[in-house]
Design a protein around this motif. Structure first.
Motif, short mmCIF file in Angstrom:
data_model
loop_
_atom_site.label_atom_id
_atom_site.label_comp_id
_atom_site.label_asym_id
_atom_site.label_seq_id
_atom_site.Cartn_x
_atom_site.Cartn_y
_atom_site.Cartn_z
N ILE A 302 39.79 16.54 -33.44
CA ILE A 302 40.78 15.46 -33.43
C ILE A 302 41.24 15.27 -34.86
CG2 ILE A 302 41.24 13.04 -32.88
CD1 ILE A 302 39.04 13.07 -30.88
N PRO A 303 42.52 15.53 -35.13
CA PRO A 303 42.99 15.36 -36.52
C PRO A 303 42.97 13.89 -36.92
CG PRO A 303 44.83 15.76 -35.02
CD PRO A 303 43.58 15.96 -34.21
N ALA A 304 43.04 13.67 -38.22
CA ALA A 304 42.96 12.31 -38.74
C ALA A 304 44.32 11.65 -38.80
CB ALA A 304 42.34 12.33 -40.13
N LEU A 305 44.36 10.37 -38.48
CA LEU A 305 45.52 9.54 -38.78
C LEU A 305 45.44 9.20 -40.27
CD1 LEU A 305 47.91 8.03 -37.45
CD2 LEU A 305 46.40 6.05 -37.24
N ARG A 306 46.46 9.60 -41.02
CA ARG A 306 46.39 9.54 -42.48
C ARG A 306 47.04 8.30 -43.05
NH1 ARG A 306 42.67 13.35 -44.19
NH2 ARG A 306 42.94 15.27 -43.00
N TYR A 307 46.67 8.03 -44.30
CA TYR A 307 47.27 6.95 -45.07
C TYR A 307 48.45 7.46 -45.89
CZ TYR A 307 43.23 3.92 -44.17
OH TYR A 307 42.27 3.15 -43.58
N ASP A 308 49.45 6.63 -46.04
CA ASP A 308 50.56 6.87 -46.94
C ASP A 308 50.41 5.90 -48.10
OD1 ASP A 308 52.91 7.16 -48.33
OD2 ASP A 308 54.24 6.79 -46.63
N MET A 309 49.87 6.39 -49.22
CA MET A 309 49.58 5.49 -50.33
C MET A 309 50.86 4.91 -50.95
SD MET A 309 46.45 5.49 -49.99
CE MET A 309 46.03 4.40 -51.35
N GLY A 310 52.00 5.51 -50.64
CA GLY A 310 53.25 4.94 -51.11
C GLY A 310 53.58 3.62 -50.45
N MET A 311 52.91 3.29 -49.35
CA MET A 311 53.14 2.04 -48.64
C MET A 311 52.22 0.92 -49.12
SD MET A 311 55.64 2.72 -46.68
CE MET A 311 55.65 1.31 -45.56
N VAL A 312 51.32 1.22 -50.05
CA VAL A 312 50.40 0.20 -50.55
C VAL A 312 51.14 -0.76 -51.47
CG1 VAL A 312 48.33 -0.21 -51.93
CG2 VAL A 312 48.41 1.74 -50.35
N GLN A 313 50.89 -2.04 -51.29
CA GLN A 313 51.46 -3.06 -52.17
C GLN A 313 50.35 -3.65 -53.03
OE1 GLN A 313 53.83 -5.96 -50.08
NE2 GLN A 313 54.82 -4.43 -48.80
N ILE A 314 50.65 -3.93 -54.27
CA ILE A 314 49.67 -4.47 -55.21
C ILE A 314 50.16 -5.83 -55.68
CG2 ILE A 314 48.38 -4.07 -57.34
CD1 ILE A 314 48.94 -1.11 -57.03
N SER A 315 49.31 -6.84 -55.54
CA SER A 315 49.69 -8.21 -55.89
C SER A 315 49.63 -8.41 -57.40
CB SER A 315 48.76 -9.21 -55.19
OG SER A 315 47.49 -9.19 -55.80
N ASP A 316 50.07 -9.58 -57.84
CA ASP A 316 50.03 -9.92 -59.27
C ASP A 316 48.59 -10.00 -59.77
OD1 ASP A 316 52.77 -10.06 -59.26
OD2 ASP A 316 52.83 -12.24 -59.00
N THR A 317 47.64 -10.23 -58.88
CA THR A 317 46.23 -10.28 -59.27
C THR A 317 45.52 -8.95 -59.02
OG1 THR A 317 45.71 -11.21 -57.09
CG2 THR A 317 46.06 -12.76 -58.91
N ALA A 318 46.30 -7.87 -58.82
CA ALA A 318 45.77 -6.50 -58.68
C ALA A 318 44.95 -6.31 -57.41
CB ALA A 318 44.94 -6.10 -59.91
#
Length: 441
Positions: A302-318
Motif C-alpha cells: 500500500i503506497p503512502a499518502l504523502r505530505y506536501d511541505m509547501g502547504m505548511v504554514q508557520i505562525s509568528d511564534t514559529a
C-alpha cells in the motif's frame, strides 16, 4: 473507598508527626483512591480560609528531565472560608468556570522552560508523577510571582497499579514492553502504538494493564535496533508481535486488539484488515489511508499518502501548522493508499477530535465509516468530539495545543480547546476500555 489526606497549618507547639508546618490556618484536603492512578480524578478542597478570601491555587510538576510545569487558577472562599473545586468556579488564571481537574488539565511549561514541551511520563513503574498543590494569598496571573503560600500538599499520581508487571521485550525482531495485570488471568491482549515521534511510549499501556488488559507497548522505529527513521513498513513485524502476545499464557484468545494514535492509528486499521490474529482496532486521531511510508505485507504493497511541505504554514511564534499538508485520500492519484478496511472481519472504534489541526482526522474517520457502510458493514463505532484536538490521551493528561515534534524538532499545532479536549479524554477512555472488553471477551 475515598480517603481524605490533609496538610494543615498546625501551631508550632502542636504539630503532629509528618505534617507540614505553616503559619496560616488554611489547609488542602485531597480526596483520592488508593493507589492514586494517573487516570483518576482528585477531589480538591481548601479549608480554613477567611470568608470570601481570594486565593490563587497552583499545581507544580517537575518532569523526569527536570523541566517545571505549572498551572494556576483564581478562587474565592465561600462564607465558611472553604473552596470545593467540584463546585466552585475559577474566575481567572489558566482557566475559568467549574473544572475540578482544571489544575492538571492546564499544566504548561513554566516561565523560562521551553514553551512547547509535552509533559509525558517516561518511567511508569518505579516512580509516580508528583503533583504539588499550593494555595497563595491573593490573585496572581500565570508566569507572575505568586503571593504568600498559605497551604500546600503533594499527591503522587501512579501510572501502574500495585502488582502490574513490566517485561522488556526482545522477541525475534520485536521490541517493546509488555505490561501484565496482577493475577493469573487470562486477560484480553492489546497492542499499543503511538505516532511518528518514534521510540517507546509506555504510559497508556501501563494504565491499560492497571485496568485489566495485557498491553504491549510496541515501538516500530527510533528505538534500540529498530530503523532510526520511517522508511518502509513491513506488517510482518506487527504480525510477529500479535502472535507473541497470543502465545503468552496470561493472554486470552482467540484474537488481540490494537490501539493506535496518529500514524499508529492507520497501522491499527491495517493490522485489523490484514492480520487474522488482530480482531479489534481503536483508531485515535488517525487517517483512513496508509501515511508517511509504504506498507508491505507479503506480495502486497500500500503506497503512502504523502505530505506536501509547501502547504505548511508557520505562525509568528514559529509553530508549524501542517493541517493542509497531507494529500487528499479521495484524489484519484491517492486512492491506492486507502486501507481496504471493508475486507476486515474485526471491529473498529474511531476516536477523533473535531478541532484536530494536526491533520483532518474527523474527515478521515467519516471517509472510513462511509467506506464500511458502502460495503454493507456495521462493524464500527465513531466517537467524534467537538473542540477536541489531536492527541487524545488518558484522562487528566494536560492539554497541549502545540508540542515539539521529537523527530523534526519544531512545534506542531495539535489544535483544540482545553476543556472540550480534556472532557473528550475522560469520556473516550471509558468507552475505549468498554469496547475492547466487549469484543475481546
Amino acid at each position: 473507598m475515598l480517603r481524605v489526606v490533609a496538610v494543615r497549618a498546625w501551631g508550632l507547639c502542636s504539630r503532629p508527626p509528618g505534617l507540614c508546618t505553616l503559619r496560616s490556618a488554611a489547609s488542602i484536603a485531597v480526596h483520592f483512591p488508593r493507589p492514586c492512578l494517573a487516570d483518576q480524578p482528585l477531589g480538591i478542597k481548601v479549608l480554613g480560609l477567611d470568608p470570601l478570601q481570594e486565593v490563587t491555587l497552583r499545581a507544580l510538576v517537575e518532569s523526569e528531565h527536570g523541566s517545571l510545569f505549572d498551572s494556576c487558577a483564581h478562587y474565592r472562599a465561600d462564607g465558611q472560608g472553604n473552596i470545593d473545586l467540584d463546585t466552585a468556579p475559577s474566575t481567572g488564571g489558566h482557566y475559568t468556570g467549574v473544572m475540578p481537574m482544571g489544575l492538571l488539565w492546564s499544566l504548561t511549561p513554566a516561565a523560562l522552560e521551553h514553551p512547547y514541551d509535552r509533559l509525558e511520563k517516561k518511567d511508569v513503574v518505579k516512580t509516580p508523577m508528583r503533583v504539588e498543590l499550593l494555595v497563595h494569598k491573593g490573585h496572581s496571573q500565570p508566569k507572575e510571582l505568586p503571593g504568600l503560600v498559605l497551604a500546600k500538599e503533594k499527591v503522587d499520581r501512579w501510572f501502574a497499579a500495585p502488582g502490574v508487571q513490566r517485561i522488556r521485550l526482545r522477541e525475534g525482531d520485536v521490541r517493546g514492553s509488555l505490561f501484565l495485570p496482577p493475577g493469573y488471568g487470562p486477560f484480553p491482549g492489546v497492542i499499543d502504538l503511538f505516532g511518528d515521534e518514534g521510540g517507546l511510549v509506555e504510559y497508556r499501556s501501563s494504565l491499560l494493564a492497571s485496568r485489566g488488559f495485557a498491553s504491549l507497548a510496541l515501538p516500530y522505529f527510533g528505538f534500540e535496533d529498530l530503523p532510526r527513521m520511517m522508511k518502509d513498513f513491513h506488517l510482518e513485524y506487527f504480525e510477529e508481535a500479535a502472535k507473541f502476545l497470543l502465545r503468552h499464557p496470561k493472554v486470552k484468545g482467540p484474537g488481540v486488539g490494537v490501539i493506535g494514535t496518529g500514524k499508529g492509528a492507520d497501522l491499527a486499521l491495517s493490522m485489523v484488515t490484514f492480520l487474522q490474529e488482530v480482531k479489534v482496532g481503536v483508531s485515535i486521531s488517525g487517517c483512513c489511508s496508509n501515511t508517511a511510508a509504504s506498507l508491505h505485507y507479503g506480495e502486497q504493497t500500500i503506497p503512502a499518502l504523502r505530505y506536501d511541505m509547501g502547504m505548511v504554514q508557520i505562525s509568528d511564534t514559529a509553530v508549524f501548522d501542517i493541517f493542509e499538508s497531507l494529500g487528499d485520500p479521495m484524489d484519484p492519484e491517492n486512492k491506492q493508499s486507502i486501507i481496504p478496511i471493508e475486507n476486515a472481519d474485526g471491529q473498529f472504534l474511531f476516536v477523533v477530535g473535531e478541532g484536530d489541526r494536526n491533520w483532518k482526522s474527523s474527515l478521515y474517520a467519516q471517509l472510513a465509516v462511509s467506506r464500511l457502510r458502502e460495503h454493507g458493514k456495521d462493524n464500527f463505532q465513531l466517537l467524534s468530539y467537538p473542540g477536541a484536538g489531536h492527541r487524545i490521551d488518558p484522562p487528566c493528561s494536560p492539554f497541549c495545543i502545540a508540542a515539539r515534534d521529537r523527530v523534526l524538532g519544531v512545534p506542531i499545532l495539535g489544535g483544540g480547546e482545553m476543556e472540550a479536549h480534556c472532557r473528550a479524554q475522560v469520556d473516550s477512555w471509558e468507552k475505549i476500555q468498554a469496547f475492547l472488553q466487549l469484543h475481546l471477551s
